[in-house]
Enzyme design. Sequence first.
Site, PDB file in Angstrom:
ATOM      1  N   LYS A  40      12.715   9.726 -13.163  1.00 24.02           N
ATOM      2  CA  LYS A  40      14.097  10.202 -13.134  1.00 24.02           C
ATOM      3  C   LYS A  40      14.221  11.393 -14.090  1.00 24.02           C
TER       4      LYS A  40
ATOM      5  N   TYR B 147      13.411 -10.357 -12.027  1.00 28.99           N
ATOM      6  CA  TYR B 147      12.100  -9.790 -11.687  1.00 28.99           C
ATOM      7  C   TYR B 147      10.999 -10.451 -12.518  1.00 28.99           C
TER       8      TYR B 147
ATOM      9  N   GLN C 163       9.640  -6.293  -5.050  1.00 29.92           N
ATOM     10  CA  GLN C 163      10.842  -5.513  -5.362  1.00 29.92           C
ATOM     11  C   GLN C 163      10.651  -5.245  -6.850  1.00 29.92           C
TER      12      GLN C 163
ATOM     13  N   PHE D 141      12.817   5.064 -11.513  1.00 33.17           N
ATOM     14  CA  PHE D 141      12.252   4.574 -12.773  1.00 33.17           C
ATOM     15  C   PHE D 141      12.457   5.682 -13.809  1.00 33.17           C
TER      16      PHE D 141
ATOM     17  N   GLU E 259       6.527  -6.985 -18.302  1.00 34.62           N
ATOM     18  CA  GLU E 259       7.941  -7.374 -18.329  1.00 34.62           C
ATOM     19  C   GLU E 259       8.073  -8.879 -18.582  1.00 34.62           C
TER      20      GLU E 259
ATOM     21  N   LEU F 203       6.134  -9.767   3.121  1.00 32.66           N
ATOM     22  CA  LEU F 203       5.702 -10.932   2.328  1.00 32.66           C
ATOM     23  C   LEU F 203       6.646 -12.113   2.480  1.00 32.66           C
TER      24      LEU F 203
ATOM     25  N   SER G  95       2.930  -8.562 -14.843  1.00 34.96           N
ATOM     26  CA  SER G  95       3.649  -7.476 -15.519  1.00 34.96           C
ATOM     27  C   SER G  95       3.950  -7.758 -16.984  1.00 34.96           C
TER      28      SER G  95
ATOM     29  N   ILE H 104       0.835  -1.228   0.000  1.00 35.42           N
ATOM     30  CA  ILE H 104       0.000   0.000   0.000  1.00 35.42           C
ATOM     31  C   ILE H 104       0.858   1.263   0.000  1.00 35.42           C
ATOM     32  N   THR H 105       2.121   1.163   0.444  1.00 34.86           N
ATOM     33  CA  THR H 105       2.984   2.352   0.480  1.00 34.86           C
ATOM     34  C   THR H 105       3.605   2.666  -0.882  1.00 34.86           C
TER      35      THR H 105
HETATM   36  P1  NAP Z   1       6.400   0.194  -5.951  1.00 30.24           P
HETATM   37  O1  NAP Z   1       6.070   1.640  -5.964  1.00 30.24           O
HETATM   38  O2  NAP Z   1       7.812  -0.232  -6.040  1.00 30.24           O
HETATM   39  O3  NAP Z   1       5.733  -0.440  -4.635  1.00 30.24           O
HETATM   40  C1  NAP Z   1       6.066  -1.726  -4.195  1.00 30.24           C
HETATM   41  C2  NAP Z   1       5.457  -1.954  -2.840  1.00 30.24           C
HETATM   42  O4  NAP Z   1       5.839  -3.255  -2.371  1.00 30.24           O
HETATM   43  C3  NAP Z   1       5.911  -0.956  -1.761  1.00 30.24           C
HETATM   44  O5  NAP Z   1       4.823  -0.670  -0.913  1.00 30.24           O
HETATM   45  C4  NAP Z   1       6.966  -1.766  -1.008  1.00 30.24           C
HETATM   46  O6  NAP Z   1       7.152  -1.339   0.319  1.00 30.24           O
HETATM   47  C5  NAP Z   1       6.325  -3.134  -1.035  1.00 30.24           C
HETATM   48  N1  NAP Z   1       7.248  -4.216  -0.731  1.00 30.24           N
HETATM   49  C6  NAP Z   1       8.467  -4.458  -1.257  1.00 30.24           C
HETATM   50  N2  NAP Z   1       9.012  -5.553  -0.712  1.00 30.24           N
HETATM   51  C7  NAP Z   1       8.131  -6.027   0.191  1.00 30.24           C
HETATM   52  C8  NAP Z   1       8.114  -7.109   1.083  1.00 30.24           C
HETATM   53  N3  NAP Z   1       9.132  -7.974   1.176  1.00 30.24           N
HETATM   54  N4  NAP Z   1       7.039  -7.286   1.890  1.00 30.24           N
HETATM   55  C9  NAP Z   1       6.002  -6.425   1.840  1.00 30.24           C
HETATM   56  N5  NAP Z   1       5.959  -5.382   1.019  1.00 30.24           N
HETATM   57  C10 NAP Z   1       7.010  -5.174   0.201  1.00 30.24           C
HETATM   58  O7  NAP Z   1       5.634  -0.561  -7.155  1.00 30.24           O
HETATM   59  P2  NAP Z   1       4.327  -0.081  -7.987  1.00 30.24           P
HETATM   60  O8  NAP Z   1       4.776   0.678  -9.180  1.00 30.24           O
HETATM   61  O9  NAP Z   1       3.335   0.493  -7.063  1.00 30.24           O
HETATM   62  O10 NAP Z   1       3.815  -1.482  -8.527  1.00 30.24           O
HETATM   63  C11 NAP Z   1       2.889  -2.260  -7.780  1.00 30.24           C
HETATM   64  C12 NAP Z   1       2.974  -3.714  -8.241  1.00 30.24           C
HETATM   65  O11 NAP Z   1       2.668  -3.807  -9.619  1.00 30.24           O
HETATM   66  C13 NAP Z   1       4.358  -4.326  -8.078  1.00 30.24           C
HETATM   67  O12 NAP Z   1       4.181  -5.697  -7.757  1.00 30.24           O
HETATM   68  C14 NAP Z   1       4.972  -4.203  -9.454  1.00 30.24           C
HETATM   69  O13 NAP Z   1       5.949  -5.208  -9.647  1.00 30.24           O
HETATM   70  C15 NAP Z   1       3.754  -4.414 -10.331  1.00 30.24           C
HETATM   71  N6  NAP Z   1       3.782  -3.771 -11.645  1.00 30.24           N
HETATM   72  C16 NAP Z   1       4.074  -2.436 -11.731  1.00 30.24           C
HETATM   73  C17 NAP Z   1       4.022  -1.820 -12.963  1.00 30.24           C
HETATM   74  C18 NAP Z   1       4.337  -0.359 -13.118  1.00 30.24           C
HETATM   75  O14 NAP Z   1       4.601   0.068 -14.246  1.00 30.24           O
HETATM   76  N7  NAP Z   1       4.271   0.431 -12.054  1.00 30.24           N
HETATM   77  C19 NAP Z   1       3.688  -2.563 -14.123  1.00 30.24           C
HETATM   78  C20 NAP Z   1       3.381  -3.914 -13.964  1.00 30.24           C
HETATM   79  C21 NAP Z   1       3.414  -4.508 -12.723  1.00 30.24           C
HETATM   80  P3  NAP Z   1       8.183  -0.139   0.680  1.00 30.24           P
HETATM   81  O15 NAP Z   1       7.397   1.134   0.446  1.00 30.24           O
HETATM   82  O16 NAP Z   1       8.495  -0.398   2.095  1.00 30.24           O
HETATM   83  O17 NAP Z   1       9.356  -0.271  -0.243  1.00 30.24           O
HETATM   84  N1  GDD Z   2      15.272   2.900 -14.515  1.00 32.37           N
HETATM   85  C1  GDD Z   2      15.954   3.386 -15.564  1.00 32.37           C
HETATM   86  N2  GDD Z   2      16.958   4.275 -15.348  1.00 32.37           N
HETATM   87  N3  GDD Z   2      15.632   2.952 -16.804  1.00 32.37           N
HETATM   88  C2  GDD Z   2      16.321   3.464 -17.849  1.00 32.37           C
HETATM   89  C3  GDD Z   2      17.337   4.398 -17.689  1.00 32.37           C
HETATM   90  C4  GDD Z   2      17.693   4.825 -16.376  1.00 32.37           C
HETATM   91  O1  GDD Z   2      18.583   5.622 -16.154  1.00 32.37           O
HETATM   92  N4  GDD Z   2      17.804   4.728 -18.926  1.00 32.37           N
HETATM   93  C5  GDD Z   2      17.117   4.024 -19.812  1.00 32.37           C
HETATM   94  N5  GDD Z   2      16.206   3.244 -19.178  1.00 32.37           N
HETATM   95  C6  GDD Z   2      15.306   2.281 -19.829  1.00 32.37           C
HETATM   96  C7  GDD Z   2      15.359   0.887 -19.220  1.00 32.37           C
HETATM   97  O2  GDD Z   2      16.504   0.176 -19.713  1.00 32.37           O
HETATM   98  C8  GDD Z   2      14.039   0.308 -19.722  1.00 32.37           C
HETATM   99  O3  GDD Z   2      14.209  -0.189 -21.032  1.00 32.37           O
HETATM  100  C9  GDD Z   2      13.123   1.541 -19.768  1.00 32.37           C
HETATM  101  O4  GDD Z   2      13.969   2.692 -19.665  1.00 32.37           O
HETATM  102  C10 GDD Z   2      12.111   1.584 -18.624  1.00 32.37           C
HETATM  103  O5  GDD Z   2      12.793   1.355 -17.406  1.00 32.37           O
HETATM  104  P1  GDD Z   2      12.058   1.517 -15.988  1.00 32.37           P
HETATM  105  O6  GDD Z   2      11.412   2.829 -15.889  1.00 32.37           O
HETATM  106  O7  GDD Z   2      13.046   1.142 -14.940  1.00 32.37           O
HETATM  107  O8  GDD Z   2      10.865   0.465 -16.073  1.00 32.37           O
HETATM  108  P2  GDD Z   2      10.840  -1.060 -16.570  1.00 32.37           P
HETATM  109  O9  GDD Z   2      10.137  -1.092 -17.885  1.00 32.37           O
HETATM  110  O10 GDD Z   2      12.159  -1.707 -16.499  1.00 32.37           O
HETATM  111  O11 GDD Z   2       9.938  -1.747 -15.431  1.00 32.37           O
HETATM  112  C11 GDD Z   2       8.729  -1.121 -15.004  1.00 32.37           C
HETATM  113  O12 GDD Z   2       7.649  -1.578 -15.778  1.00 32.37           O
HETATM  114  C12 GDD Z   2       7.349  -2.975 -15.654  1.00 32.37           C
HETATM  115  C13 GDD Z   2       6.172  -3.268 -16.591  1.00 32.37           C
HETATM  116  O13 GDD Z   2       6.608  -3.426 -17.902  1.00 32.37           O
HETATM  117  C14 GDD Z   2       8.570  -1.458 -13.521  1.00 32.37           C
HETATM  118  O14 GDD Z   2       7.510  -0.706 -12.980  1.00 32.37           O
HETATM  119  C15 GDD Z   2       8.229  -2.929 -13.317  1.00 32.37           C
HETATM  120  O15 GDD Z   2       7.903  -3.158 -11.942  1.00 32.37           O
HETATM  121  C16 GDD Z   2       7.033  -3.266 -14.197  1.00 32.37           C
HETATM  122  O16 GDD Z   2       6.662  -4.616 -14.043  1.00 32.37           O
END
Ligand code: NAP
Ligand code: GDD
Length: 343
Positions: free
Chosen positions: A195, A152, A86, A191, A130, A62, A128, A8-9
């Site tokens: 960034k 991941y 993570q 991310f 991914e 978890l 995801s 939730i955080t």
């Molecule tokens: P996030 O901002 O990184 O949040 C992850 C959450 O998981 C945080 O609350 C974190 O707690 C908690 N967490 C990490 N390790 C844990 C553990 N061992 N036990 C309990 N809680 C833990 O990720 P998000 O962007 O909200 O994404 C939510 C979910 O969707 C994730 O599972 C991610 O992999 C998935 N997802 C995300 C995207 C995307 O683009 N955002 C796309 C596809 C899938 P802390 O705050 O303490 O770190």
């Molecule tokens: N983080 C990061 N930092 N990514 C970079 C950078 C950098 O400095 N420069 C280029 N990139 C590129 C990465 O190599 C990747 O191809 C793309 O930008 C997106 O990177 P992220 O924003 O880190 O996201 P992600 O696509 O690897 O993963 C996110 O999306 C997934 C869903 O497709 C995360 O939210 C995952 O948790 C999620 O499942």
Amino acid sequence: MIALITGITGQDGSYLAEQLLAKGYTVHGTVRRSSVINTSRIDHLISEYDNDKKLILHYSDLLDPGSVSNLVNKIQPDEVYNLAAQSHVAVSFENPIFTSQIGTLGSISLLEAIRNNDKEIKFYQASSSEMYGGAIEKSLNEQSKFDPKSPYAVSKLFAHEITKVYRESYDIFAVNGLLFNHESSRRGETFVTRKITKAVGRIKYGIQNKLTLGNLEASRDWGFAGDYTHAMWKMMQYKTPEDWVIATGETHTVKEFLEKAFTYVDLDWNDYVQSSEDYFRPNEVNYLLGDPEKAKKLLKWKPEKSFDELVEDMVDHDLLEAEKELTLLKDGLIKPTWENPNI
Ligand code: NAP
Ligand code: GDD
């Protein structure tokens, strides 16, 4: 209705909690104990909903199956949303075992808790895009083949498949949301989108003078996080438990994101951005594009925020943050860092 949200955080947890509370749910959320308070994304909800016990936080990790099971037993939720992970792909290469443990142990602990407590509890797994990794199809849907390219993605694939196994074996309402990248001003700062927008704000205010990124040619289907958490809830209300792709149907390169974000504040990104091998991953996912037709048709869901609006909202937010940072710097309350050491 009672919901339990793990993670939730995090970015999504905060939007989902906000939306469920607005619908009248009682929301329980798991928080990891840390040496600093880490609830900044939900502090506004805590002050609004804590007093009348509509939002209740519990310490749980978890990686501690007992704590997860006790929690489900105690709360007796109607819906469990498993968002904890993570979630940083690059970090998963550095911490592969930790990342895998959360993905695997977390999902199966929750599913076991549901099976042993009450099989009527609905379960959402944060799958995801991914997981598609190196797929060769141009546009990816629920039938596309998975080809994970990172620790991941492999751990997410386990969680995805075990969710299906519990759905089919025990008749549990267990759904997988195959979400493509979704962003917001609450996005973690390491991310790529955040960034960039954070750097744009800081460069505009003279706090930072360069931005180092990795692969600028990578292309992602980027949507708005609040639209995607709304889709999670819709999946849980659908008549049957299924797997759903949630995406915008548009893909943009990191370069295009840079162009949009810097141009919005009248800067040329070429003057500030450099690409370094340090930020490349051992295995890159170069291109992701989702096909959300099923969700559009059956859930009546669609992304509300366009790519341009998303970038502009994030930059607007980070300009305000940079302005505040500059004030603190001028008052000598913080020390300057020219570029945050990011991943
Ligand atoms: P996030 O901002 O990184 O949040 C992850 C959450 O998981 C945080 O609350 C974190 O707690 C908690 N967490 C990490 N390790 C844990 C553990 N061992 N036990 C309990 N809680 C833990 O990720 P998000 O962007 O909200 O994404 C939510 C979910 O969707 C994730 O599972 C991610 O992999 C998935 N997802 C995300 C995207 C995307 O683009 N955002 C796309 C596809 C899938 P802390 O705050 O303490 O770190
Ligand atoms: N983080 C990061 N930092 N990514 C970079 C950078 C950098 O400095 N420069 C280029 N990139 C590129 C990465 O190599 C990747 O191809 C793309 O930008 C997106 O990177 P992220 O924003 O880190 O996201 P992600 O696509 O690897 O993963 C996110 O999306 C997934 C869903 O497709 C995360 O939210 C995952 O948790 C999620 O499942």
